[in-house]
Write a protein that holds these residues in place. Structure first.
Motif, PDB file in Angstrom:
ATOM      1  N   UNK A   1       0.814  -1.210   0.000  1.00  0.00           N
ATOM      2  CA  UNK A   1       0.000   0.000   0.000  1.00  0.00           C
ATOM      3  C   UNK A   1       0.852   1.266   0.000  1.00  0.00           C
ATOM      4  N   UNK A   2       1.728   1.396  -0.963  1.00  0.00           N
ATOM      5  CA  UNK A   2       2.534   2.604  -1.085  1.00  0.00           C
ATOM      6  C   UNK A   2       1.821   3.590  -2.009  1.00  0.00           C
ATOM      7  N   UNK A   3       1.956   4.888  -1.765  1.00  0.00           N
ATOM      8  CA  UNK A   3       1.293   5.859  -2.632  1.00  0.00           C
ATOM      9  C   UNK A   3       1.894   5.877  -4.029  1.00  0.00           C
ATOM     10  N   UNK A   4       1.018   5.932  -5.057  1.00  0.00           N
ATOM     11  CA  UNK A   4       1.475   6.011  -6.431  1.00  0.00           C
ATOM     12  C   UNK A   4       1.878   7.447  -6.774  1.00  0.00           C
TER      13      UNK A   4
ATOM     14  N   UNK B   1      -2.802   2.561  -4.153  1.00  0.00           N
ATOM     15  CA  UNK B   1      -3.197   1.297  -4.763  1.00  0.00           C
ATOM     16  C   UNK B   1      -3.266   0.242  -3.673  1.00  0.00           C
ATOM     17  N   UNK B   2      -4.433  -0.386  -3.534  1.00  0.00           N
ATOM     18  CA  UNK B   2      -4.637  -1.475  -2.584  1.00  0.00           C
ATOM     19  C   UNK B   2      -5.055  -2.713  -3.368  1.00  0.00           C
ATOM     20  N   UNK B   3      -4.113  -3.617  -3.570  1.00  0.00           N
ATOM     21  CA  UNK B   3      -4.382  -4.795  -4.390  1.00  0.00           C
ATOM     22  C   UNK B   3      -4.525  -4.369  -5.831  1.00  0.00           C
ATOM     23  N   UNK B   4      -5.637  -4.699  -6.471  1.00  0.00           N
ATOM     24  CA  UNK B   4      -5.892  -4.283  -7.844  1.00  0.00           C
ATOM     25  C   UNK B   4      -6.720  -3.005  -7.911  1.00  0.00           C
ATOM     26  N   UNK B   5      -7.133  -2.494  -6.776  1.00  0.00           N
ATOM     27  CA  UNK B   5      -7.999  -1.320  -6.713  1.00  0.00           C
ATOM     28  C   UNK B   5      -7.165  -0.064  -6.466  1.00  0.00           C
ATOM     29  N   UNK B   6      -7.392   0.974  -7.265  1.00  0.00           N
ATOM     30  CA  UNK B   6      -6.711   2.255  -7.098  1.00  0.00           C
ATOM     31  C   UNK B   6      -7.724   3.243  -6.540  1.00  0.00           C
ATOM     32  N   UNK B   7      -7.387   3.840  -5.397  1.00  0.00           N
ATOM     33  CA  UNK B   7      -8.302   4.766  -4.741  1.00  0.00           C
ATOM     34  C   UNK B   7      -7.669   6.144  -4.640  1.00  0.00           C
ATOM     35  N   UNK B   8      -8.527   7.148  -4.786  1.00  0.00           N
ATOM     36  CA  UNK B   8      -8.062   8.516  -4.602  1.00  0.00           C
ATOM     37  C   UNK B   8      -8.517   8.978  -3.234  1.00  0.00           C
TER      38      UNK B   8
END
Length: 68
Positions: free
Chosen positions: A43-46, A52-59
């Motif tokens: 869970x490092x910031x892009x 990105x958590x697993x395959x899910x990208x969250x803002x």
């Protein structure tokens, strides 16, 4: 019994090493898993505000104060 059977010490027999090998392999796998979990966190910031958590990208929405 006129002849005594000569027994080998335990470390020269096969069966103790077979019994020890299972837990030893499990311990090595556990140490490798802990090392990878500590050093390669997923869970490092892009970029700023996106994770990105697993395959899910969250803002992530931050509280922004608007000045008038």
């Amino acid at each position: 019994m006129t002849e005594q059977q000569i027994t080998k010490p335990w470390f020269k027999q096969l069966w103790p090493w077979l019994l020890i090998s299972g837990p030893a392999v499990a311990m090595i796998g556990c140490i490798i898993t802990i090392y990878l979990a500590i050093n390669y966190q997923a869970d490092k910031p892009l970029r700023d505000g996106v994770v990105k958590r697993g395959l899910k990208v969250e803002q992530q929405i931050k509280d922004v104060q608007v000045q008038k």
